[in-house]
Design an enzyme around this catalytic site. Sequence first.
Site, PDB file in Angstrom:
ATOM      1  N   SER A   1       0.815  -1.216   0.000  1.00  0.00           N
ATOM      2  CA  SER A   1       0.000   0.000   0.000  1.00  0.00           C
ATOM      3  C   SER A   1       0.851   1.269   0.000  1.00  0.00           C
ATOM      4  O   SER A   1       2.006   1.270   0.458  1.00  0.00           O
ATOM      5  CB  SER A   1      -0.907   0.018   1.237  1.00  0.00           C
TER       6      SER A   1
HETATM    7  N1  SAH Z   1      -0.912  -4.271   3.733  1.00  0.00           N
HETATM    8  C1  SAH Z   1      -0.361  -4.912   2.595  1.00  0.00           C
HETATM    9  C2  SAH Z   1      -1.325  -4.818   1.430  1.00  0.00           C
HETATM   10  C3  SAH Z   1      -1.233  -5.984   0.548  1.00  0.00           C
HETATM   11  S1  SAH Z   1      -2.406  -5.991  -0.772  1.00  0.00           S
HETATM   12  C4  SAH Z   1       0.947  -4.256   2.231  1.00  0.00           C
HETATM   13  O1  SAH Z   1       1.053  -3.037   2.368  1.00  0.00           O
HETATM   14  O2  SAH Z   1       1.854  -4.941   1.795  1.00  0.00           O
HETATM   15  C5  SAH Z   1      -3.750  -6.895  -0.055  1.00  0.00           C
HETATM   16  C6  SAH Z   1      -3.445  -8.299   0.394  1.00  0.00           C
HETATM   17  O3  SAH Z   1      -4.697  -8.889   0.801  1.00  0.00           O
HETATM   18  C7  SAH Z   1      -2.861  -9.227  -0.677  1.00  0.00           C
HETATM   19  O4  SAH Z   1      -1.665  -9.767  -0.204  1.00  0.00           O
HETATM   20  C8  SAH Z   1      -3.929 -10.299  -0.855  1.00  0.00           C
HETATM   21  O5  SAH Z   1      -3.408 -11.591  -1.118  1.00  0.00           O
HETATM   22  C9  SAH Z   1      -4.639 -10.264   0.492  1.00  0.00           C
HETATM   23  N2  SAH Z   1      -5.999 -10.796   0.486  1.00  0.00           N
HETATM   24  C10 SAH Z   1      -6.968 -10.641  -0.444  1.00  0.00           C
HETATM   25  N3  SAH Z   1      -8.096 -11.286  -0.073  1.00  0.00           N
HETATM   26  C11 SAH Z   1      -7.836 -11.869   1.132  1.00  0.00           C
HETATM   27  C12 SAH Z   1      -8.590 -12.681   2.023  1.00  0.00           C
HETATM   28  N4  SAH Z   1      -9.856 -13.030   1.782  1.00  0.00           N
HETATM   29  N5  SAH Z   1      -7.996 -13.096   3.151  1.00  0.00           N
HETATM   30  C13 SAH Z   1      -6.717 -12.750   3.447  1.00  0.00           C
HETATM   31  N6  SAH Z   1      -5.941 -11.987   2.638  1.00  0.00           N
HETATM   32  C14 SAH Z   1      -6.490 -11.556   1.493  1.00  0.00           C
END
Ligand code: SAH
Length: 217
Positions: free
Chosen positions: A65
């Site tokens: 993010s």
């Molecule tokens: N906070 C993280 C954002 C990653 S993007 C950062 O800054 O690195 C969002 C993440 O949510 C992805 O890694 C994706 O695999 C995860 N995600 C999507 N749907 C999900 C679910 N149902 N349960 C757990 N994780 C999920």
Amino acid sequence: MVAKDLIWGDRQRHLVEQLQQQGIVDARVLKQIQTVPRHQFVIRPWLNHAYDNTALPLEYGQTISQPYIVAHMTQLLLAGQSLLKVLEIGTGSGYQTAILANLVKTVYTVERIKILLDKAKQQWQQLALNNIYAKCDDGYLGWQAHAPFDGMLVTAAASEIPEHLVAQLALNGRLVIPVGQAYHQELLLITKTPQGLQRQFIEPVSFVPLMKGLDTE
Ligand code: SAH
């Protein structure tokens, strides 16, 4: 090594200045942006952009993010208080998790892609963060075994507010979550009050979608 740390330090300071201009005022949050090494959480091709105030690609079509969003969500979650137990859904790179770990007593985080979670765990270990509990699962379900949580932060967008998360939120707990359709969502701050859920619109955002079920690739 030392020269490089100096360069990162300058870039971190510059990023903090930008976030202050964008309205991030919580000194505890700004200190984390200044000190947590985002360059350890980005993937190699984007290393040089680690302290740009933008989201960056991760593996598997996911993104780390934007620092402003990380800081803003954290500031909303804390609301100037000290939280004991926080649940994060969507670990991704683990950067947001590391920031939370320095600000609250215990962080629980759920990610559906195991390889991302394993990489994030390695980074936390290197930073000696030992108050993070992580599991590979469908975050729609929350983490019932450790409920209730004082706060929750969801870093992928849901089409509606997941009912399991609301159920696992403590009374007066806060949930920060992007809600809407693919890449066009509203960041909401939801507070669980004795009278029911109080919703506050914060700003338009663009997150990857919260997927249903585990990653099976
Ligand atoms: N906070 C993280 C954002 C990653 S993007 C950062 O800054 O690195 C969002 C993440 O949510 C992805 O890694 C994706 O695999 C995860 N995600 C999507 N749907 C999900 C679910 N149902 N349960 C757990 N994780 C999920």
